[in-house]
Design an enzyme around this catalytic site. Structure first.
Site, mmCIF file in Angstrom:
data_model
loop_
_atom_site.group_PDB
_atom_site.id
_atom_site.type_symbol
_atom_site.label_atom_id
_atom_site.label_comp_id
_atom_site.label_asym_id
_atom_site.label_seq_id
_atom_site.Cartn_x
_atom_site.Cartn_y
_atom_site.Cartn_z
ATOM 1 C CG ASP A 243 14.698 -18.507 -44.978
ATOM 2 O OD1 ASP A 243 15.048 -19.600 -45.460
ATOM 3 O OD2 ASP A 243 15.159 -18.058 -43.910
ATOM 4 C CB ILE B 224 20.802 -20.588 -50.371
ATOM 5 C CG1 ILE B 224 20.858 -19.120 -50.813
ATOM 6 C CG2 ILE B 224 21.372 -20.753 -48.956
ATOM 7 C CD1 ILE B 224 22.202 -18.464 -50.815
ATOM 8 C CE LYS C 277 12.205 -20.115 -38.122
ATOM 9 N NZ LYS C 277 13.435 -20.906 -38.328
ATOM 10 C CG ASN C 278 15.604 -17.865 -38.866
ATOM 11 O OD1 ASN C 278 15.211 -18.781 -38.144
ATOM 12 N ND2 ASN C 278 15.530 -17.912 -40.178
ATOM 13 N NE ARG D 159 20.019 -28.142 -40.519
ATOM 14 C CZ ARG D 159 21.055 -28.946 -40.722
ATOM 15 N NH1 ARG D 159 20.875 -30.226 -40.809
ATOM 16 N NH2 ARG D 159 22.265 -28.457 -40.861
ATOM 17 N NE ARG E 287 11.074 -26.278 -37.309
ATOM 18 C CZ ARG E 287 12.098 -26.353 -38.147
ATOM 19 N NH1 ARG E 287 12.056 -27.176 -39.151
ATOM 20 N NH2 ARG E 287 13.163 -25.612 -37.976
ATOM 21 C CB CYS F 158 16.588 -30.906 -42.942
ATOM 22 S SG CYS F 158 16.981 -29.384 -43.758
ATOM 23 N NE ARG G 215 19.745 -26.151 -43.391
ATOM 24 C CZ ARG G 215 18.839 -25.598 -42.601
ATOM 25 N NH1 ARG G 215 17.690 -26.185 -42.414
ATOM 26 N NH2 ARG G 215 19.089 -24.465 -42.001
HETATM 27 C C1 EPZ Z 1 19.932 -19.986 -41.691
HETATM 28 O O1 EPZ Z 1 20.253 -21.361 -41.788
HETATM 29 C C2 EPZ Z 1 18.460 -19.891 -41.394
HETATM 30 N N1 EPZ Z 1 18.171 -20.568 -40.137
HETATM 31 C C3 EPZ Z 1 17.664 -20.511 -42.538
HETATM 32 O O2 EPZ Z 1 16.296 -20.313 -42.285
HETATM 33 C C4 EPZ Z 1 18.034 -19.791 -43.837
HETATM 34 O O3 EPZ Z 1 17.391 -20.426 -44.918
HETATM 35 C C5 EPZ Z 1 19.552 -19.827 -44.054
HETATM 36 O O4 EPZ Z 1 20.230 -19.286 -42.891
HETATM 37 C C6 EPZ Z 1 20.013 -19.045 -45.275
HETATM 38 O O5 EPZ Z 1 19.588 -17.717 -45.180
HETATM 39 C C7 EPZ Z 1 18.317 -19.918 -38.999
HETATM 40 O O6 EPZ Z 1 18.694 -18.751 -38.955
HETATM 41 C C8 EPZ Z 1 17.969 -20.645 -37.755
HETATM 42 P P1 EPZ Z 1 23.690 -21.319 -43.799
HETATM 43 P P2 EPZ Z 1 21.750 -21.872 -41.759
HETATM 44 O O7 EPZ Z 1 24.675 -21.863 -42.840
HETATM 45 O O8 EPZ Z 1 22.497 -21.075 -40.770
HETATM 46 C C9 EPZ Z 1 25.857 -24.552 -46.619
HETATM 47 C C10 EPZ Z 1 14.008 -20.918 -42.223
HETATM 48 O O9 EPZ Z 1 13.186 -21.285 -43.090
HETATM 49 N N2 EPZ Z 1 26.734 -24.796 -45.456
HETATM 50 O O10 EPZ Z 1 23.863 -19.910 -44.266
HETATM 51 O O11 EPZ Z 1 21.732 -23.336 -41.604
HETATM 52 C C11 EPZ Z 1 24.450 -25.088 -46.335
HETATM 53 O O12 EPZ Z 1 24.374 -26.472 -46.586
HETATM 54 C C12 EPZ Z 1 15.429 -21.454 -42.205
HETATM 55 O O13 EPZ Z 1 13.720 -20.138 -41.302
HETATM 56 C C13 EPZ Z 1 27.799 -25.667 -45.581
HETATM 57 O O14 EPZ Z 1 28.049 -26.242 -46.642
HETATM 58 O O15 EPZ Z 1 22.211 -21.485 -43.237
HETATM 59 C C14 EPZ Z 1 23.616 -24.258 -47.246
HETATM 60 O O16 EPZ Z 1 23.603 -24.817 -48.525
HETATM 61 C C15 EPZ Z 1 15.652 -22.616 -43.100
HETATM 62 N N3 EPZ Z 1 28.568 -25.904 -44.466
HETATM 63 C C16 EPZ Z 1 24.340 -22.910 -47.266
HETATM 64 O O17 EPZ Z 1 25.657 -23.177 -46.809
HETATM 65 C C17 EPZ Z 1 28.331 -25.301 -43.274
HETATM 66 O O18 EPZ Z 1 29.076 -25.567 -42.310
HETATM 67 C C18 EPZ Z 1 23.706 -21.829 -46.377
HETATM 68 O O19 EPZ Z 1 23.629 -22.286 -45.039
HETATM 69 C C19 EPZ Z 1 27.255 -24.398 -43.159
HETATM 70 C C20 EPZ Z 1 26.469 -24.165 -44.273
#
Ligand code: EPZ
Length: 422
Positions: free
Chosen positions: A305, A327, A22-23, A91, A397, A115, A120
């Site tokens: 995850d 995370i 998916k991701n 998202r 999802r 969320c 996030r």
């Molecule tokens: C991706 O989310 C995945 N989603 C998530 O999978 C996964 O949990 C996550 O990466 C971490 O591995 C997809 O690939 C579609 P991040 P993403 O930006 O890109 C903070 C699932 O269950 N952050 O690496 O949103 C954020 O709040 C999902 O399949 C900021 O502060 O993850 C978080 O605490 C859920 N500012 C951390 O970084 C930003 O601009 C990691 O987020 C961006 C992120």
């Protein structure tokens, strides 16, 4: 609304094929905005993919889905907007931002809200795209971005290796003027898959999978024709399912190289994981698992995850497990529900202590997010009597045919109409 009804206590036995990721599929589908043409195979059939296809369609792309293959082609006029109605359901829609600005010079994307797993924010995406020359404003709940001419390649050092931020910048940089260097880039395998897909369309990218990615912008990209990698989190979830329900399961198309930390931890807990030839893996439970600690970290660390599913497995392990989530700030929503099944778990800040019990007992539980739902389903497989999992739309999802795959392995799980309003 639907629910799962699970009668626990059946060991899992047989073969299961791991679906496409998916991701990895989501960013590659959005990369079609850059190339105007895409043919992507091994795409899992699940709700986030349908939402992405809907979003591309409403922008004016011609999207065709046949089995596990999705084809996208830009028709006439493209509407460079991602409306609230779609972004609020997924998202990952924010991943259209970089490609839209790079290709069309403008974008209007609904600001994703918080969320169930945390706040996030997308500040890191916006800061990086501004540095590339986009003029970004936030008003009425929308991010509006414009660039005069083309985005400019530059050096970007992320404060945190954000997965989505890295993907947005990587995509945007393929059509920017000059060279972009992303430092402290996320190293997740899905980013490697995105880079490979883009390279097939002629993008010049180096260093994906390391913390420095270099992209040399080109003026035009060709079609993406690519097969998505298998879903490492689905594979990890089936490992956890065997850890709970017991038995012996052979998995096909298993992304072995991407699951190092997960395999190591389940082996430490006592599960047997044997690599066979041809991307197959045999997972076997021979004894009660032992309590094992994990700390979630960016790749190649233990994935957030998989935290909920690992926790579920530790609920029946012998001894104590300490689970630390680094995370997301609110990713323990499954704890209360696992407690309803009789798990002995306590939370202290971002750390959970699980004292393994001899048994779990079926109850009605409610899923709060995608991976939390998966943890409840696999806990239900091992619980005595009947477990009913509500709000399984979260699970739909991100898991393709979850209950069908489990049924084929001998689990007693049925999808039924929910008598509740959710
Ligand atoms: C991706 O989310 C995945 N989603 C998530 O999978 C996964 O949990 C996550 O990466 C971490 O591995 C997809 O690939 C579609 P991040 P993403 O930006 O890109 C903070 C699932 O269950 N952050 O690496 O949103 C954020 O709040 C999902 O399949 C900021 O502060 O993850 C978080 O605490 C859920 N500012 C951390 O970084 C930003 O601009 C990691 O987020 C961006 C992120």
């Amino acid at each position: 609304m639907e629910k799962f009804v699970i009668k626990g206590g059946k060991e899992l036995k047989g073969k299961v094929r791991i679906s496409g990721s998916k991701n990895a599929s989501l960013p590659i589908l959005f990369a079609s905005i850059l190339t105007g043409k895409l043919r992507l195979s091994n795409v899992p059939d699940l709700r986030d993919i349908t939402t992405t296809c809907q979003l591309l369609k409403q922008m004016g792309f011609d999207v065709r889905k046949s089995g596990n293959t999705v084809e996208v082609e830009s028709g006439g006029d493209i509407k460079t907007e991602a409306p609230y109605e779609l972004v609020k359901t997924m998202r990952a829609s924010i991943l259209c931002l970089g490609p839209l600005i790079a290709k069309y010079g403008r974008a209007r994307v609904s600001m994703p809200g918080g969320c169930a797993i945390g706040l996030r924010p997308v500040n890191l995406h916006l800061k990086a795209l501004s540095k590339m020359g986009a003029d970004i404003k936030i008003d009425h709940g929308y991010i509006t971005a414009e660039v005069n001419g083309k985005l400019k390649g530059c050096e970007i050092t992320f404060d945190f290796p954000t997965v989505g931020g890295t993907e947005n910048v990587l995509m945007a940089a393929t059509l920017a003027k000059g060279k972009t260097i992303i430092r402290n880039a996320a190293k997740e395998p899905e980013i490697v898959d995105l880079a490979r897909a883009l390279r097939k369309a002629g993008a010049e990218i180096e260093g994906e999978g390391t913390d420095v990615i270099e992209i040399r912008g080109t003026s035009d990209l060709k079609e993406i024709d690519y097969r998505v990698m298998p879903d490492r989190i689905e594979a990890g979830t089936f490992i956890a399912a065997v850890g709970l329900a017991g038995g012996e399961v052979e998995m096909e198309e298993f992304p072995f190289e991407t699951l190092g930390a997960v395999i190591e931890k389940f082996e430490e807990a006592g599960l047997r994981i044997e690599k066979l030839d041809g991307n197959r893996v045999l997972v076997k439970k021979v004894d009660r698992l032992k309590g094992t600690d994990i700390i979630t970290q960016p790749y190649p660390g233990f994935p957030t995850d998989m935290q909920a599913q690992f926790m579920a497995a530790m609920c029946l392990a012998d001894g104590i497990s300490v689970i630390k989530e680094t995370i997301f700030e609110n990713r323990f929503m499954h704890v209360l529900e696992l407690q309803r099944l009789g798990a002995n778990i306590s939370i202290e800040g971002n750390t959970v202590v699980v004292k393994g019990t001899e048994k779990l007992i079926g109850a009605k539980v409610t899923a709060t997010d995608l991976r939390a739902s998966a943890s409840l389903v696999i806990a239900g497989l091992a619980a005595e009597n009947t477990t009913e999992v509500y709000r399984i739309y979260h699970l739909d999802r991100g898991y393709e045919k979850m209950e069908k795959k489990l049924q084929l392995l001998g689990a007693d799980i049925r999808r039924e109409k929910s008598e509740l309003p959710y």
